[in-house]
Scaffold this active site. Structure first.
Site, mmCIF file in Angstrom:
data_model
loop_
_atom_site.group_PDB
_atom_site.id
_atom_site.type_symbol
_atom_site.label_atom_id
_atom_site.label_comp_id
_atom_site.label_asym_id
_atom_site.label_seq_id
_atom_site.Cartn_x
_atom_site.Cartn_y
_atom_site.Cartn_z
ATOM 1 N N ARG A 50 0.846 -1.172 0.000
ATOM 2 C CA ARG A 50 0.000 0.000 0.000
ATOM 3 C C ARG A 50 0.893 1.238 0.000
ATOM 4 N NH1 ARG A 50 -4.909 1.425 3.040
ATOM 5 N NH2 ARG A 50 -5.555 -0.710 3.154
ATOM 6 N N SER A 74 6.984 -5.305 7.173
ATOM 7 C CA SER A 74 6.428 -6.196 8.203
ATOM 8 C C SER A 74 7.042 -7.590 8.198
ATOM 9 C CB SER A 74 4.923 -6.273 8.031
ATOM 10 O OG SER A 74 4.429 -4.971 7.977
ATOM 11 N N ASP A 121 4.877 -3.152 11.054
ATOM 12 C CA ASP A 121 3.455 -2.744 10.985
ATOM 13 C C ASP A 121 2.827 -2.594 12.380
ATOM 14 O OD1 ASP A 121 3.598 -5.514 11.263
ATOM 15 O OD2 ASP A 121 2.001 -5.953 9.828
HETATM 16 C C1 BGC Z 1 6.206 -10.732 10.691
HETATM 17 C C2 BGC Z 1 6.027 -9.504 11.565
HETATM 18 C C3 BGC Z 1 4.748 -8.794 11.203
HETATM 19 C C4 BGC Z 1 3.565 -9.764 11.235
HETATM 20 C C5 BGC Z 1 2.249 -9.102 10.858
HETATM 21 C C6 BGC Z 1 4.961 -11.601 10.720
HETATM 22 O O1 BGC Z 1 5.087 -12.658 9.821
HETATM 23 O O2 BGC Z 1 7.308 -11.488 11.132
HETATM 24 O O3 BGC Z 1 7.132 -8.622 11.428
HETATM 25 O O4 BGC Z 1 4.532 -7.734 12.108
HETATM 26 O O5 BGC Z 1 3.812 -10.827 10.352
HETATM 27 O O6 BGC Z 1 2.282 -8.543 9.585
#
Ligand code: BGC
Length: 416
Positions: A21, A90, A143
């Site tokens: 996004r 993320s 995130d």
């Molecule tokens: C990642 C995290 C992320 C979460 C939600 C996980 O697979 O390791 O860094 O915050 O997913 O998106």
């Protein structure tokens, strides 16, 4: 974190699932806050999720530059300044500064070996340079951290942010002196945000079954993200498929032939099980439809459809209760779980105040029964009295705005 004084035009980029996004926001300072915002969602072609780092970041830079070109007159970059960007990335990162960090590993269906160990901000800067896009990343955030910043901008009771989407994770506000691993300078606010990466939590006490073990063994990241694989949207559908397959093979659930599609990993997605689980019709029509369209099973006795619903219920309930237990664990850690009633010093740290948990992610948003199980379990574990001071609130898409706010508060032009 953010002060509410932030002003001007900022961009954010949110990469963490099958879509990314891009967002722009015009901030108006303490009075105007978020004056206006626009975003676009772009899906990532699946070959780029398992290709090369350069190809992935070139694609992102291309879409980002297209988005910047569409900037209308309502948005005002300051003359002579580069546009600035908050980058929500993320995946687990070893963060080395506010705008640099090395990818530890991919999760959620991404597998790009040459990206591991690289600075993700550098990779994005290089790709933007190749595109001729003059933009600087001033904040790199997970995130969960973006969601926390976005939600706290409006409500200071927010102490925890949780993502329940394709993947899962949580972060929370911790007193700096309680962080034994941290040896740096004490932050002025006295607190810091801890990104837990709880998706990788593991304990032999987790109720793991043979289906979880098989799913893990056949995944792109075996041995990793054990908690995530029992809780998050990327996996719940496939757990259900695995149990159905076993019942079809051992007990002829769908007749003497095992439906061929049941052998296909990930064919049954979490939105499908949510649809079946939520079917209120007397003859479970939605269940019949999903079984037919996805698994190619053309007719099933009502009893079988009821059993499928029960299975969805079990898998969703287990995931939701595990996530709820994680949330209550955090509340315990920061003394917002009522434990201060027997330890007054903890009460001084905010016990008795309202605590809000900001929640984001499609699993929580689009799966009402999952949501209900989670809320019930949090309330149950805390007890009625404490639960009255705790709320779990959907803070949709907060992480994009949160990243833009953090980009603003770490702007290279601050104080100029
Ligand atoms: C990642 C995290 C992320 C979460 C939600 C996980 O697979 O390791 O860094 O915050 O997913 O998106």
């Amino acid at each position: 974190m953010v002060s509410r004084d932030e002003e001007g035009l900022y961009y954010a980029l949110d990469l963490g699932g099958t879509n990314f996004r891009v967002l722009r926001v015009q901030l108006g300072g303490p009075e105007g806050r978020v004056l206006r915002q626009e975003y676009e969602e772009v899906s990532i072609p699946s070959h780029l999720m398992v290709g090369s780092n350069e190809d992935l970041f070139d694609y992102i830079a291309l879409e980002l530059s297209r988005f910047v070109e569409s900037e209308g007159e309502n948005y005002h970059p300051k003359p002579g300044r580069d546009r600035e960007l908050g980058f929500t990335f993320s995946f687990p990162v070893k963060q080395t500064s506010i705008n640099s960090g090395y990818l530890i590993k991919w999760t959620k269906g991404f597998a790009i070996p040459d990206g591991v160990g690289k600075d993700v901000v550098q990779a994005l800067h290089d790709a933007m340079k190749r595109r001729g896009l003059a933009m600087r990343v001033t904040a790199l955030v997970n995130d969960t951290v973006g969601a926390l910043a976005g939600a706290r901008y409006w409500n200071e009771d927010v102490m925890v942010a949780v993502i329940l989407g394709t993947g899962t994770n949580a972060c929370y506000v911790e007193r700096a002196e309680a962080i034994t691993k941290y040896h740096g300078e004490s932050p002025r606010s006295g607190s810091m945000v801890i990104n837990m990466e709880w998706g990788n939590f593991w304990s032999s006490h987790l109720p793991r079954t043979i289906y979880d073990e098989d799913l893990d063994a056949e995944s792109l990241n075996p041995g990793e993200q054990g908690f995530e694989k029992m809780v998050s949207g990327m996996y719940l559908g496939d757990i259900v498929r695995r149990v159905l397959l076993k019942m079809a093979e051992d007990s002829f659930l769908f007749g003497t032939e095992v439906p061929a599609n049941l052998y296909k990993p990930n064919i049954l997605r979490t939105p499908d099980i949510s649809k079946m689980h939520q079917d209120e019709s007397a003859d479970l029509r939605e269940v019949a439809k999903v079984l037919k369209s996805i698994l190619g099973v053309s007719s099933t006795p009502l009893k079988v459809r009821m059993l499928v619903v029960e299975l969805c219920d079990l898998v969703a309930e287990r995931g939701a209760r595990l996530a709820a237990a994680g949330i209550v664990g955090i509340l315990k850690k920061i003394g917002r779980d009522g434990s201060c009633l027997s330890n007054r010093s903890k009460c001084d740290q905010g016990e008795g105040r309202h605590t809000t948990i900001a929640m984001d992610g499609g699993l929580y948003e689009h799966y009402p029964k999952f949501r209900k199980y989670l809320q019930e379990t949090v309330a149950h574990l805390l007890g009625e009295e404490i639960a009255a001071n705790v709320s779990v609130e959907l803070s949709k898409d907060g992480s994009g705005i949160g990243a833009a706010l953090l980009a603003a508060s770490h702007s290279q032009y601050v104080n100029t």
